[in-house]
Motif scaffolding. Structure first.
Motif, PDB file in Angstrom:
ATOM      1  N   ALA A 211     -10.668 -10.842 -15.225  1.00  0.00           N
ATOM      2  CA  ALA A 211      -9.238 -10.550 -15.045  1.00  0.00           C
ATOM      3  C   ALA A 211      -8.920  -9.188 -15.659  1.00  0.00           C
ATOM      4  N   GLU A 212      -7.893  -8.545 -15.116  1.00  0.00           N
ATOM      5  CA  GLU A 212      -7.472  -7.243 -15.643  1.00  0.00           C
ATOM      6  C   GLU A 212      -6.099  -7.390 -16.294  1.00  0.00           C
ATOM      7  N   TYR A 213      -5.957  -6.756 -17.472  1.00  0.00           N
ATOM      8  CA  TYR A 213      -4.688  -6.793 -18.191  1.00  0.00           C
ATOM      9  C   TYR A 213      -4.361  -5.386 -18.690  1.00  0.00           C
ATOM     10  N   ALA A 214      -3.090  -5.158 -18.987  1.00  0.00           N
ATOM     11  CA  ALA A 214      -2.669  -3.878 -19.578  1.00  0.00           C
ATOM     12  C   ALA A 214      -1.868  -4.174 -20.835  1.00  0.00           C
ATOM     13  N   TYR A 215      -2.059  -3.310 -21.818  1.00  0.00           N
ATOM     14  CA  TYR A 215      -1.226  -3.419 -23.021  1.00  0.00           C
ATOM     15  C   TYR A 215      -0.367  -2.174 -23.121  1.00  0.00           C
ATOM     16  N   ILE A 216       0.934  -2.381 -23.287  1.00  0.00           N
ATOM     17  CA  ILE A 216       1.911  -1.290 -23.346  1.00  0.00           C
ATOM     18  C   ILE A 216       2.712  -1.434 -24.628  1.00  0.00           C
ATOM     19  N   ARG A 217       2.881  -0.312 -25.329  1.00  0.00           N
ATOM     20  CA  ARG A 217       3.659  -0.377 -26.573  1.00  0.00           C
ATOM     21  C   ARG A 217       4.488   0.883 -26.749  1.00  0.00           C
ATOM     22  N   VAL A 218       5.726   0.675 -27.208  1.00  0.00           N
ATOM     23  CA  VAL A 218       6.555   1.776 -27.701  1.00  0.00           C
ATOM     24  C   VAL A 218       7.022   1.363 -29.091  1.00  0.00           C
ATOM     25  N   SER A 219       7.408   2.350 -29.910  1.00  0.00           N
ATOM     26  CA  SER A 219       7.702   2.056 -31.313  1.00  0.00           C
ATOM     27  C   SER A 219       9.043   1.388 -31.554  1.00  0.00           C
ATOM     28  N   SER A 220       9.996   1.562 -30.627  1.00  0.00           N
ATOM     29  CA  SER A 220      11.310   0.946 -30.849  1.00  0.00           C
ATOM     30  C   SER A 220      11.915   0.485 -29.525  1.00  0.00           C
ATOM     31  N   LYS A 221      12.925  -0.381 -29.632  1.00  0.00           N
ATOM     32  CA  LYS A 221      13.521  -1.001 -28.448  1.00  0.00           C
ATOM     33  C   LYS A 221      14.196  -0.008 -27.511  1.00  0.00           C
ATOM     34  N   ASP A 222      14.642   1.142 -28.055  1.00  0.00           N
ATOM     35  CA  ASP A 222      15.341   2.099 -27.198  1.00  0.00           C
ATOM     36  C   ASP A 222      14.409   3.128 -26.554  1.00  0.00           C
ATOM     37  N   GLN A 223      13.099   3.021 -26.825  1.00  0.00           N
ATOM     38  CA  GLN A 223      12.152   3.940 -26.188  1.00  0.00           C
ATOM     39  C   GLN A 223      11.770   3.416 -24.802  1.00  0.00           C
ATOM     40  N   ASN A 224      11.402   4.334 -23.921  1.00  0.00           N
ATOM     41  CA  ASN A 224      11.157   3.993 -22.521  1.00  0.00           C
ATOM     42  C   ASN A 224       9.682   3.686 -22.256  1.00  0.00           C
ATOM     43  N   ILE A 225       9.440   2.553 -21.581  1.00  0.00           N
ATOM     44  CA  ILE A 225       8.061   2.160 -21.260  1.00  0.00           C
ATOM     45  C   ILE A 225       7.665   2.583 -19.841  1.00  0.00           C
ATOM     46  N   ALA A 226       8.598   3.229 -19.116  1.00  0.00           N
ATOM     47  CA  ALA A 226       8.402   3.517 -17.685  1.00  0.00           C
ATOM     48  C   ALA A 226       7.106   4.275 -17.390  1.00  0.00           C
ATOM     49  N   ARG A 227       6.785   5.275 -18.222  1.00  0.00           N
ATOM     50  CA  ARG A 227       5.589   6.105 -17.969  1.00  0.00           C
ATOM     51  C   ARG A 227       4.316   5.258 -18.036  1.00  0.00           C
ATOM     52  N   GLN A 228       4.256   4.390 -19.043  1.00  0.00           N
ATOM     53  CA  GLN A 228       3.065   3.536 -19.189  1.00  0.00           C
ATOM     54  C   GLN A 228       2.979   2.499 -18.064  1.00  0.00           C
ATOM     55  N   VAL A 229       4.139   1.921 -17.724  1.00  0.00           N
ATOM     56  CA  VAL A 229       4.174   0.916 -16.640  1.00  0.00           C
ATOM     57  C   VAL A 229       3.729   1.550 -15.328  1.00  0.00           C
ATOM     58  N   GLU A 230       4.238   2.745 -15.039  1.00  0.00           N
ATOM     59  CA  GLU A 230       3.901   3.462 -13.804  1.00  0.00           C
ATOM     60  C   GLU A 230       2.398   3.734 -13.728  1.00  0.00           C
ATOM     61  N   ALA A 231       1.808   4.132 -14.864  1.00  0.00           N
ATOM     62  CA  ALA A 231       0.362   4.418 -14.907  1.00  0.00           C
ATOM     63  C   ALA A 231      -0.443   3.172 -14.571  1.00  0.00           C
ATOM     64  N   MET A 232       0.009   2.021 -15.061  1.00  0.00           N
ATOM     65  CA  MET A 232      -0.712   0.764 -14.797  1.00  0.00           C
ATOM     66  C   MET A 232      -0.540   0.324 -13.331  1.00  0.00           C
ATOM     67  N   LEU A 233       0.683   0.451 -12.816  1.00  0.00           N
ATOM     68  CA  LEU A 233       0.925   0.082 -11.413  1.00  0.00           C
ATOM     69  C   LEU A 233       0.073   0.937 -10.475  1.00  0.00           C
ATOM     70  N   SER A 234      -0.111   2.215 -10.850  1.00  0.00           N
ATOM     71  CA  SER A 234      -0.869   3.142  -9.991  1.00  0.00           C
ATOM     72  C   SER A 234      -2.344   2.773  -9.887  1.00  0.00           C
ATOM     73  N   ILE A 235      -2.860   1.984 -10.842  1.00  0.00           N
ATOM     74  CA  ILE A 235      -4.276   1.567 -10.751  1.00  0.00           C
ATOM     75  C   ILE A 235      -4.392   0.100 -10.314  1.00  0.00           C
ATOM     76  N   GLY A 236      -3.266  -0.458  -9.858  1.00  0.00           N
ATOM     77  CA  GLY A 236      -3.315  -1.795  -9.264  1.00  0.00           C
ATOM     78  C   GLY A 236      -3.039  -2.957 -10.198  1.00  0.00           C
ATOM     79  N   ILE A 237      -2.554  -2.668 -11.399  1.00  0.00           N
ATOM     80  CA  ILE A 237      -2.228  -3.762 -12.328  1.00  0.00           C
ATOM     81  C   ILE A 237      -0.764  -4.137 -12.130  1.00  0.00           C
ATOM     82  N   THR A 238      -0.519  -5.423 -11.910  1.00  0.00           N
ATOM     83  CA  THR A 238       0.853  -5.881 -11.656  1.00  0.00           C
ATOM     84  C   THR A 238       1.601  -6.073 -12.974  1.00  0.00           C
ATOM     85  N   LYS A 239       2.924  -6.158 -12.869  1.00  0.00           N
ATOM     86  CA  LYS A 239       3.754  -6.343 -14.070  1.00  0.00           C
ATOM     87  C   LYS A 239       3.428  -7.659 -14.775  1.00  0.00           C
TER      88      LYS A 239
END
Length: 200
Positions: A2-30
């Motif tokens: 199975a394939e998984y991704a780990y995404i982290r930002v330091s605080s709740k108001d930081q944006n995870i979009a860049r990391q999520v986009e990178a994972m979606l681009s290699i075929g990993i679903t949300k």
């Protein structure tokens, strides 16, 4: 596998979009992404712990960059070994192709190469920490030599200090009374006494 991704930002108001986009681009679903919005100072993170429990032998874990896993290279190295050796999981760091445990170069396994790279990074980070401390110590020493003072700014002597000091010096009032009249602690008034004596 199975394939998984780990995404982290330091605080709740930081944006995870860049990391999520990178994972979606290699075929990993949300659904396959585990996201934490908290500091990387240690691995005591809710969704990271869930992810580690889910990981099985042969699974692949994708991370955008090594600092998303954590901040402390010594701890990252320990956690990396736990995942790659104890759980036998492959780790792929998208921004750093050398940190891909699946690769085999001239018979050398990716796990060995990645482990070596992490050790070098850990060593470099440690040296940088030591150099930073040394630079800070040298900077403070030079600044102090040039008359820069650190810590809280010195309390200004009140207008009645000279008058109260003379009364105290002539033993007409106690140190406690002198402190009360100038509105400071015994310690501060004693310090002012020593400074005044030095210039008398």
């Amino acid at each position: 596998m199975a394939e998984y991704a780990y995404i982290r930002v330091s605080s709740k108001d930081q944006n995870i979009a860049r990391q999520v986009e990178a994972m979606l681009s290699i075929g990993i679903t949300k659904k396959q992404m585990y996201i934490d919005k908290q500091s990387g100072k240690d691995f005591n993170r809710k969704n990271y712990k869930k992810l580690v429990r889910k990981l099985k032998e042969g699974d692949e874990l994708y991370i955008k960059s090594i600092d998303r896993l954590g901040r402390n290279y010594d701890e990252i190295l320990d956690e990396w070994r736990n995942l790659t050796r104890n759980k036998n999981v492959d780790i792929i760091v998208l921004d750093f192709p050398l940190l891909d445990t699946r690769n085999r170069v001239n018979g050398v396994t990716g796990k060995f190469i990645a482990d070596l790279v992490l050790q070098i990074l850990s060593y470099v980070a440690q040296i940088e920490r030591e150099n930073t401390k040394q630079r800070q110590a040298e900077g403070i020493k030079i600044a102090m030599k040039n008359g820069v003072s650190f810590g809280r700014p010195q309390k200004e002597k009140p207008n009645n200090f000279d008058e109260v000091y003379i009364l105290w010096k002539e033993e007409k009032i106690s140190l406690r009374e002198a402190s009360r009249r100038t509105g400071v602690s015994h310690h501060t008034f004693s310090k002012w006494i020593n400074e005044t004596r030095n210039i008398e």
